[in-house]
Structures are given as structure tokens and as C-alpha cells.
Scaffold this motif. Structure first.
Motif, PDB file in Angstrom:
ATOM      1  N   ILE A 195      64.709 -19.602 -28.538  1.00 56.82           N
ATOM      2  CA  ILE A 195      65.946 -19.007 -29.148  1.00 56.82           C
ATOM      3  C   ILE A 195      66.978 -20.780 -28.877  1.00 56.82           C
ATOM      4  O   ILE A 195      66.001 -21.634 -28.657  1.00 56.82           O
ATOM      5  N   ILE A 196      67.708 -19.918 -30.299  1.00 59.29           N
ATOM      6  CA  ILE A 196      68.862 -21.488 -30.929  1.00 59.29           C
ATOM      7  C   ILE A 196      69.921 -21.219 -29.565  1.00 59.29           C
ATOM      8  O   ILE A 196      70.213 -20.166 -29.942  1.00 59.29           O
ATOM      9  N   LEU A 197      69.952 -22.872 -28.994  1.00 62.65           N
ATOM     10  CA  LEU A 197      71.397 -22.528 -28.504  1.00 62.65           C
ATOM     11  C   LEU A 197      72.358 -23.692 -29.181  1.00 62.65           C
ATOM     12  O   LEU A 197      72.364 -24.496 -29.778  1.00 62.65           O
ATOM     13  N   ARG A 198      73.490 -22.861 -29.038  1.00 67.92           N
ATOM     14  CA  ARG A 198      74.451 -23.945 -29.450  1.00 67.92           C
ATOM     15  C   ARG A 198      75.187 -24.974 -28.489  1.00 67.92           C
ATOM     16  O   ARG A 198      75.528 -25.005 -27.049  1.00 67.92           O
ATOM     17  N   ALA A 199      74.457 -26.261 -29.061  1.00 71.15           N
ATOM     18  CA  ALA A 199      74.602 -27.130 -27.711  1.00 71.15           C
ATOM     19  C   ALA A 199      76.062 -27.677 -28.209  1.00 71.15           C
ATOM     20  O   ALA A 199      76.542 -27.362 -28.882  1.00 71.15           O
ATOM     21  N   PRO A 200      76.958 -28.276 -27.053  1.00 75.84           N
ATOM     22  CA  PRO A 200      78.156 -28.467 -26.853  1.00 75.84           C
ATOM     23  C   PRO A 200      78.224 -30.130 -27.538  1.00 75.84           C
ATOM     24  O   PRO A 200      77.684 -30.981 -27.677  1.00 75.84           O
ATOM     25  N   GLU A 201      79.752 -30.591 -27.538  1.00 78.21           N
ATOM     26  CA  GLU A 201      79.818 -31.380 -28.278  1.00 78.21           C
ATOM     27  C   GLU A 201      79.394 -33.099 -27.258  1.00 78.21           C
ATOM     28  O   GLU A 201      79.717 -32.049 -25.495  1.00 78.21           O
ATOM     29  N   THR A 202      79.171 -34.275 -27.190  1.00 74.54           N
ATOM     30  CA  THR A 202      78.915 -34.511 -25.826  1.00 74.54           C
ATOM     31  C   THR A 202      79.856 -35.683 -24.915  1.00 74.54           C
ATOM     32  O   THR A 202      79.256 -35.284 -23.982  1.00 74.54           O
ATOM     33  N   THR A 219      75.224 -31.996 -16.579  1.00 78.63           N
ATOM     34  CA  THR A 219      74.830 -30.652 -17.137  1.00 78.63           C
ATOM     35  C   THR A 219      76.241 -30.329 -18.401  1.00 78.63           C
ATOM     36  O   THR A 219      76.906 -30.579 -18.335  1.00 78.63           O
ATOM     37  N   SER A 220      76.048 -28.510 -19.075  1.00 80.94           N
ATOM     38  CA  SER A 220      76.592 -28.446 -20.221  1.00 80.94           C
ATOM     39  C   SER A 220      76.530 -27.142 -20.768  1.00 80.94           C
ATOM     40  O   SER A 220      75.114 -26.685 -20.161  1.00 80.94           O
ATOM     41  N   LEU A 221      77.285 -26.371 -21.235  1.00 85.59           N
ATOM     42  CA  LEU A 221      77.700 -24.891 -21.243  1.00 85.59           C
ATOM     43  C   LEU A 221      76.772 -24.749 -22.737  1.00 85.59           C
ATOM     44  O   LEU A 221      77.488 -25.594 -23.860  1.00 85.59           O
ATOM     45  N   TYR A 222      76.009 -24.187 -22.346  1.00 84.00           N
ATOM     46  CA  TYR A 222      75.177 -24.002 -23.939  1.00 84.00           C
ATOM     47  C   TYR A 222      75.171 -22.671 -24.280  1.00 84.00           C
ATOM     48  O   TYR A 222      75.215 -21.398 -23.385  1.00 84.00           O
ATOM     49  N   VAL A 223      75.773 -22.096 -25.397  1.00 86.59           N
ATOM     50  CA  VAL A 223      75.804 -20.410 -25.541  1.00 86.59           C
ATOM     51  C   VAL A 223      75.239 -20.210 -27.059  1.00 86.59           C
ATOM     52  O   VAL A 223      73.939 -21.133 -27.958  1.00 86.59           O
ATOM     53  N   ALA A 224      74.058 -18.627 -26.375  1.00 84.14           N
ATOM     54  CA  ALA A 224      73.408 -18.518 -27.449  1.00 84.14           C
ATOM     55  C   ALA A 224      73.587 -17.364 -27.718  1.00 84.14           C
ATOM     56  O   ALA A 224      74.565 -15.855 -27.752  1.00 84.14           O
ATOM     57  N   ARG A 225      73.229 -16.555 -29.696  1.00 82.86           N
ATOM     58  CA  ARG A 225      73.472 -15.271 -29.978  1.00 82.86           C
ATOM     59  C   ARG A 225      72.564 -14.548 -29.724  1.00 82.86           C
ATOM     60  O   ARG A 225      71.758 -15.144 -28.930  1.00 82.86           O
ATOM     61  N   ARG A 226      73.490 -13.695 -29.449  1.00 82.16           N
ATOM     62  CA  ARG A 226      72.073 -12.518 -28.913  1.00 82.16           C
ATOM     63  C   ARG A 226      71.330 -11.931 -30.502  1.00 82.16           C
ATOM     64  O   ARG A 226      71.745 -12.418 -31.241  1.00 82.16           O
ATOM     65  N   GLY A 227      70.707 -11.775 -29.753  1.00 84.30           N
ATOM     66  CA  GLY A 227      69.426 -11.017 -31.053  1.00 84.30           C
ATOM     67  C   GLY A 227      69.576  -9.431 -31.759  1.00 84.30           C
ATOM     68  O   GLY A 227      70.599  -8.915 -31.013  1.00 84.30           O
ATOM     69  N   GLY A 228      69.581  -9.317 -32.563  1.00 85.98           N
ATOM     70  CA  GLY A 228      69.437  -8.062 -33.431  1.00 85.98           C
ATOM     71  C   GLY A 228      70.815  -8.301 -33.882  1.00 85.98           C
ATOM     72  O   GLY A 228      71.553  -8.925 -34.198  1.00 85.98           O
ATOM     73  N   LEU A 278      66.086 -15.784 -21.262  1.00 88.46           N
ATOM     74  CA  LEU A 278      65.673 -15.626 -22.947  1.00 88.46           C
ATOM     75  C   LEU A 278      65.919 -14.027 -23.009  1.00 88.46           C
ATOM     76  O   LEU A 278      65.458 -13.714 -24.162  1.00 88.46           O
ATOM     77  N   GLN A 279      65.013 -13.370 -21.721  1.00 86.27           N
ATOM     78  CA  GLN A 279      65.119 -11.857 -22.363  1.00 86.27           C
ATOM     79  C   GLN A 279      66.764 -11.282 -22.708  1.00 86.27           C
ATOM     80  O   GLN A 279      66.921 -10.670 -23.331  1.00 86.27           O
ATOM     81  N   GLU A 280      67.833 -12.033 -22.087  1.00 88.49           N
ATOM     82  CA  GLU A 280      68.995 -11.432 -22.106  1.00 88.49           C
ATOM     83  C   GLU A 280      69.568 -11.924 -23.618  1.00 88.49           C
ATOM     84  O   GLU A 280      70.023 -10.553 -24.234  1.00 88.49           O
ATOM     85  N   VAL A 281      68.986 -12.852 -23.954  1.00 88.20           N
ATOM     86  CA  VAL A 281      69.668 -13.183 -25.295  1.00 88.20           C
ATOM     87  C   VAL A 281      68.441 -12.118 -26.426  1.00 88.20           C
ATOM     88  O   VAL A 281      69.328 -11.213 -27.015  1.00 88.20           O
ATOM     89  N   ARG A 282      67.472 -11.858 -25.943  1.00 89.96           N
ATOM     90  CA  ARG A 282      66.253 -10.962 -26.844  1.00 89.96           C
ATOM     91  C   ARG A 282      67.076  -9.833 -27.080  1.00 89.96           C
ATOM     92  O   ARG A 282      66.577  -9.114 -27.705  1.00 89.96           O
ATOM     93  N   SER A 283      67.239  -9.457 -25.492  1.00 90.19           N
ATOM     94  CA  SER A 283      68.085  -7.652 -25.706  1.00 90.19           C
ATOM     95  C   SER A 283      68.731  -7.672 -26.447  1.00 90.19           C
ATOM     96  O   SER A 283      69.518  -8.480 -26.878  1.00 90.19           O
ATOM     97  N   THR A 284      68.399  -6.223 -27.400  1.00 91.01           N
ATOM     98  CA  THR A 284      69.551  -5.774 -28.229  1.00 91.01           C
ATOM     99  C   THR A 284      70.097  -4.659 -27.464  1.00 91.01           C
ATOM    100  O   THR A 284      71.115  -3.821 -28.639  1.00 91.01           O
TER     101      THR A 284
END
Length: 166
Positions: A64-71, A91-100, A159-165
Motif C-alpha cells: 500500500i501507499i501511505l500518506r506520511a506525516p510531516e516531520t 510514532t506517526s499517523l499514516y493514512v492510506a487511500r482505500r483500494g478500488g 493491509l487487507q482493510e485497505v485492499r477491501s472494496t
């Protein structure tokens, strides 16, 4: 973790466009200690807000691609993947766009992850006496194995949750 090729990694991204796959800068795969990784995670050195996580599911890479936080957004909190209680300082909050289709409509999911993706190292650290309950190598090995399996499961689940459509 099974060593993957650049082509396998690029093809594994379930929430990426063709151009995002092409722009991705990979780490030096030959320098990685694959046998000590439960997932491969890194920040893109040319795109500071892009990060990636790849794990193995059913013998195949899923990434998956994650949106990384600013430092400046790093915080002291426990990583949701390794759940390391000894090292929760970065730790940082990483955000992923869902698939599909959901991802194309802007649906995302986020989680707290070690900023530098050191989870595999964290789960292999020597357990304290309080964690193992006994001062012997066998008891400590059980704790480390339990941590490794927990990290792998939580990573796969995200990763399964991100992949889930759905």
C-alpha cells in the motif's frame, strides 16, 4: 519475509495508480535483511509525504501507499502494529487511500505506526523479566515469537482493510 523484486513490489500496490507505481523510489533491496523483516516499510526520499508498506499474504506481496506525516506531527504513542511498550517515543499517523472505487471516492483509513518503520526490530528486542515472567531464554523466545506473530497479523489486517472494496 520472502525477498521480493522491484517488479513484484511495484505490482503489489493495491491502492496505487500506474503513475504512482512508476514514481515510487524503492530502498536498496539488496541491502535489506529480509529474514529479519515482517513487513517492508519505508518513506520515499524524493516524495517526502509518500510512504509504503509491503507484506506477504498467501505467499504473494501485498503493498500500500501511505500518506506520511510531516516531520512535526510525530508523537509519543504506541504503534498499532508492533505494540512495543518499551519504545513508544516516535510514532506517526499514516493514512492510506482505500483500494478500488472507495479509494477513488476519497475513502481513507489511518493508523499509528513507528515513524521509521522499525517494528520488526522492536518485536525482536530482548523481553524484560516482567514481560517474560521468567529469567530464561525459553520464556523470552516465546514472548518474541508471540510478538512477531502479532506484528504480522496486525500488519496483514490493516493491509487487507485497505485492499477491501466493500
Amino acid at each position: 519475509m520472502t525477498p521480493f523484486t522491484e517488479q513484484q513490489i511495484r505490482a503489489s500496490l493495491v491502492n496505487a495508480t500506474r503513475s504512482e507505481r512508476q514514481r515510487m523510489i524503492l530502498p536498496d533491496l539488496a541491502q535489506l535483511r529480509w529474514d529479519r523483516l515482517d513487513y517492508l516499510g519505508w518513506r520515499d526520499r524524493k516524495q517526502p509525504l509518500a510512504a509504503y508498506a509491503i507484506t506477504e499474504m498467501d505467499g504473494e506481496p501485498v503493498g500500500i501507499i501511505l500518506r506520511a506525516p510531516e516531520t512535526s506531527s510525530r508523537r509519543a504513542a504506541m504503534c498499532a502494529w508492533c505494540e512495543d511498550v518499551a519504545d513508544n517515543s516516535d510514532t506517526s499517523l499514516y493514512v492510506a487511500r482505500r483500494g478500488g472505487a472507495p479509494g477513488r471516492k476519497g475513502s481513507t483509513i489511518g493508523t499509528l505506526i513507528c515513524t521509521d518503520f522499525r517494528c520488526s526490530r522492536n518485536v525482536r528486542r530482548r523481553p524484560t523479566l516482567a514481560e517474560s515472567g521468567a529469567d530464561d531464554d525459553g520464556a523470552r523466545a516465546v514472548v518474541v515469537e508471540r510478538r512477531i506473530e502479532g506484528l504480522r497479523e496486525r500488519t496483514r489486517r490493516f493491509l487487507q482493510e485497505v485492499r477491501s472494496t466493500a
